[in-house]
Design a protein around this motif. Sequence first.
Motif, PDB file in Angstrom:
ATOM      1  N   PRO A  83       0.802  -1.230   0.000  1.00  0.00           N
ATOM      2  CA  PRO A  83       0.000   0.000   0.000  1.00  0.00           C
ATOM      3  C   PRO A  83       0.833   1.278   0.000  1.00  0.00           C
ATOM      4  O   PRO A  83       0.385   2.298  -0.527  1.00  0.00           O
ATOM      5  CB  PRO A  83      -0.835  -0.113   1.272  1.00  0.00           C
ATOM      6  N   SER A  84       2.026   1.227   0.546  1.00  0.00           N
ATOM      7  CA  SER A  84       2.802   2.470   0.610  1.00  0.00           C
ATOM      8  C   SER A  84       3.140   2.964  -0.794  1.00  0.00           C
ATOM      9  O   SER A  84       3.349   4.151  -1.013  1.00  0.00           O
ATOM     10  CB  SER A  84       4.073   2.253   1.424  1.00  0.00           C
ATOM     11  N   ARG A  85       3.175   2.028  -1.766  1.00  0.00           N
ATOM     12  CA  ARG A  85       3.483   2.428  -3.146  1.00  0.00           C
ATOM     13  C   ARG A  85       2.291   3.097  -3.817  1.00  0.00           C
ATOM     14  O   ARG A  85       2.452   3.852  -4.775  1.00  0.00           O
ATOM     15  CB  ARG A  85       3.891   1.206  -3.975  1.00  0.00           C
ATOM     16  N   LEU A  86       1.103   2.767  -3.341  1.00  0.00           N
ATOM     17  CA  LEU A  86      -0.097   3.330  -3.973  1.00  0.00           C
ATOM     18  C   LEU A  86      -0.502   4.646  -3.339  1.00  0.00           C
ATOM     19  O   LEU A  86      -1.135   5.490  -3.967  1.00  0.00           O
ATOM     20  CB  LEU A  86      -1.271   2.345  -3.856  1.00  0.00           C
ATOM     21  N   MET A  87      -0.137   4.808  -2.067  1.00  0.00           N
ATOM     22  CA  MET A  87      -0.619   5.985  -1.350  1.00  0.00           C
ATOM     23  C   MET A  87       0.210   7.225  -1.623  1.00  0.00           C
ATOM     24  O   MET A  87      -0.291   8.337  -1.530  1.00  0.00           O
ATOM     25  CB  MET A  87      -0.645   5.681   0.150  1.00  0.00           C
ATOM     26  N   THR A  88       1.485   7.030  -1.958  1.00  0.00           N
ATOM     27  CA  THR A  88       2.351   8.187  -2.190  1.00  0.00           C
ATOM     28  C   THR A  88       3.228   7.935  -3.408  1.00  0.00           C
ATOM     29  O   THR A  88       3.179   6.868  -4.010  1.00  0.00           O
ATOM     30  CB  THR A  88       3.281   8.420  -0.980  1.00  0.00           C
ATOM     31  N   GLY A  89       4.041   8.932  -3.724  1.00  0.00           N
ATOM     32  CA  GLY A  89       5.047   8.776  -4.772  1.00  0.00           C
ATOM     33  C   GLY A  89       4.465   8.814  -6.172  1.00  0.00           C
ATOM     34  O   GLY A  89       3.248   8.878  -6.353  1.00  0.00           O
ATOM     35  N   GLU A  90       5.359   8.773  -7.180  1.00  0.00           N
ATOM     36  CA  GLU A  90       4.877   8.930  -8.558  1.00  0.00           C
ATOM     37  C   GLU A  90       4.080   7.716  -9.019  1.00  0.00           C
ATOM     38  O   GLU A  90       3.093   7.861  -9.730  1.00  0.00           O
ATOM     39  CB  GLU A  90       6.025   9.259  -9.520  1.00  0.00           C
ATOM     40  N   ASP A  91       4.473   6.518  -8.582  1.00  0.00           N
ATOM     41  CA  ASP A  91       3.694   5.333  -8.954  1.00  0.00           C
ATOM     42  C   ASP A  91       2.244   5.493  -8.503  1.00  0.00           C
ATOM     43  O   ASP A  91       1.313   5.220  -9.254  1.00  0.00           O
ATOM     44  CB  ASP A  91       4.278   4.071  -8.304  1.00  0.00           C
ATOM     45  N   GLY A  92       2.098   5.933  -7.260  1.00  0.00           N
ATOM     46  CA  GLY A  92       0.757   6.125  -6.706  1.00  0.00           C
ATOM     47  C   GLY A  92      -0.021   7.168  -7.479  1.00  0.00           C
ATOM     48  O   GLY A  92      -1.203   6.992  -7.783  1.00  0.00           O
ATOM     49  N   TYR A  93       0.666   8.255  -7.834  1.00  0.00           N
ATOM     50  CA  TYR A  93       0.008   9.339  -8.560  1.00  0.00           C
ATOM     51  C   TYR A  93      -0.499   8.864  -9.928  1.00  0.00           C
ATOM     52  O   TYR A  93      -1.648   9.082 -10.301  1.00  0.00           O
ATOM     53  CB  TYR A  93       0.983  10.503  -8.739  1.00  0.00           C
ATOM     54  N   TYR A  94       0.361   8.181 -10.669  1.00  0.00           N
ATOM     55  CA  TYR A  94      -0.029   7.751 -12.016  1.00  0.00           C
ATOM     56  C   TYR A  94      -1.103   6.671 -11.961  1.00  0.00           C
ATOM     57  O   TYR A  94      -2.013   6.643 -12.787  1.00  0.00           O
ATOM     58  CB  TYR A  94       1.193   7.246 -12.798  1.00  0.00           C
ATOM     59  N   PHE A  95      -0.993   5.808 -10.958  1.00  0.00           N
ATOM     60  CA  PHE A  95      -1.998   4.760 -10.828  1.00  0.00           C
ATOM     61  C   PHE A  95      -3.373   5.367 -10.533  1.00  0.00           C
ATOM     62  O   PHE A  95      -4.381   4.977 -11.132  1.00  0.00           O
ATOM     63  CB  PHE A  95      -1.600   3.772  -9.723  1.00  0.00           C
ATOM     64  N   THR A  96      -3.385   6.343  -9.633  1.00  0.00           N
ATOM     65  CA  THR A  96      -4.651   7.007  -9.301  1.00  0.00           C
ATOM     66  C   THR A  96      -5.247   7.658 -10.545  1.00  0.00           C
ATOM     67  O   THR A  96      -6.456   7.609 -10.770  1.00  0.00           O
ATOM     68  CB  THR A  96      -4.402   8.061  -8.205  1.00  0.00           C
ATOM     69  N   ASN A  97      -4.380   8.246 -11.354  1.00  0.00           N
ATOM     70  CA  ASN A  97      -4.861   8.861 -12.592  1.00  0.00           C
ATOM     71  C   ASN A  97      -5.431   7.828 -13.562  1.00  0.00           C
ATOM     72  O   ASN A  97      -6.432   8.087 -14.229  1.00  0.00           O
ATOM     73  CB  ASN A  97      -3.731   9.635 -13.284  1.00  0.00           C
ATOM     74  N   LEU A  98      -4.782   6.669 -13.610  1.00  0.00           N
ATOM     75  CA  LEU A  98      -5.299   5.623 -14.507  1.00  0.00           C
ATOM     76  C   LEU A  98      -6.692   5.176 -14.063  1.00  0.00           C
ATOM     77  O   LEU A  98      -7.596   5.022 -14.891  1.00  0.00           O
ATOM     78  CB  LEU A  98      -4.338   4.433 -14.548  1.00  0.00           C
ATOM     79  N   CYS A  99      -6.861   4.991 -12.762  1.00  0.00           N
ATOM     80  CA  CYS A  99      -8.183   4.604 -12.247  1.00  0.00           C
ATOM     81  C   CYS A  99      -9.205   5.667 -12.616  1.00  0.00           C
ATOM     82  O   CYS A  99     -10.336   5.365 -13.015  1.00  0.00           O
ATOM     83  CB  CYS A  99      -8.141   4.446 -10.731  1.00  0.00           C
TER      84      CYS A  99
END
Length: 501
Positions: A353-369
């Motif tokens: 979860p720490s990868r999804l909640m912060t950082g660029e990976d999290g940001y791009y993933f949230t945008n994809l959703c």
Amino acid sequence: MSQRPERRGIHVDQSELLCKKGCGYYGNAAWQGLCSKCWREEYQRARQRQIQEDWALAEKLQREEEAAYVSSHSSSQTQPPQSHSQPSLATFSKFEEKKTNEKTRKVTTVKKFFSPSSRTAPKKESHEGKTPSPSITRQSSIETDRASQDFMEFLKTLQKPGREIQKQSRAFIDSMGNKKDLGAEELSECVQDFYQGMSDRLLNHYKGSSEKVDRVMDQVEKYIMTRLYKSVFCPETSDDEKKDLATQRRIRALHWVTIQMLCVPVDEEIPEVSDSVVKAITDVIEMDSKRVPRDKLAFITSCSKHIFNAIRVTKNEPASADDFLPTLIYIVLKANPPRLQSNIQYITRFCNPSRLMTGEDGYYFTNLCCAVAFIEKLDAHSLNLSPEDFERYMSGQASPRRQDDPAAWLQSGSRFNPALSQIHQNLSVLSNLEKRQQQVIEGAQSLQTELAEWQDSVAHEVQEILERYPLEIKSRASAIDAENVENDRLPPPLQPQVFAG
Ligand SMILES: [Zn+2]
């Protein structure tokens, strides 16, 4: 391109990407707008409530059943009350026994949900009904072997904690073998609990260095998810597959959406831009080929970076977040990535979860959703169309491209899109080749008939000559002078004479 369009329909305030609880982490539609941390809190609370309600309901039903049993027996039997009380008590105690059994079973299941490291003996289950083809099994076993090897190598560098991590990861994977019947959310809960427990211990060990913890957790995730992938990706207990098909159909139905309708600031006529667009499309498709959630995330991030590059080169200035989302939508529409929903769900459920909640990976993933959510509700307004046009395009009655002269569109299309002009070129080369091949085939055929005719004519000629000049071989007489007509006029043959002396 640069005039500020007030007709833009797709816009997301950056704050909308964040957790609704205001904790500052990225939220996600799958968690009802919460971040992973807040969602887990909510989920566990709801789950606890559900379990309590289930128990209350079960007890109520049992009481009712019991009452019904007692009343049916007392009404049908005319025996004196004292003889009746005995069996009734016996059934009641049996009933109680059953109830406690059920309760303990329930408690253990509940425990199982919340303590993934429970020491249940690993049951070696024979492979489920479907047997994958040997090549696939081999492929996947090579992959898991390599993952295990990498994991061991990595753990060696950690020395003592490494052994402990390995032991616990092994035990966890074994315990997951018994949980195949659980629903997707429960499986996710198990894995997330394991991550949480492991990272808490690591945080303790490394005295709060979250960087080190993340490094180890990445390896743990890689090891575990490579092994669990087959049983937890798009599980049969979920409706992921149904959602995949629905999204795929939806994207196909939107095939007519143009770059202009989405107000995407990308000019594919520029070779570098079209190159980035192709790479972005490839990346978002490639995501499906990876097993580890973090590897999938890496493809989303790479895709997003290509998109940012395409926008930057087109506009000749750094891309803004406002430009990014519509372009991402455009890329997803063009790519129609396989098993998109399953992949998003899988990452949501099983990524650290720490990868999804912060950082660029999290940001791009949230945008994809967010992009996928937009695609699901894309309408006339967000595409700057009239509702009538939108309906006609959706139903396939009309295409926005064919409204004017199709030939003109084709031309402008190929001018606009280098890939399209390449296709036209290839097509004309192909049709040329086809023509030439036809010629060759015709030549060969006529040569063949010519040959056959020539053979016939030679045979005919030979036959004719044979008939005209038949070959007669006369039988010869036995004597040398048999044919000599004036034989009798010849002088008599010489007689041998004997000379005396
Ligand atoms: Zn939150």
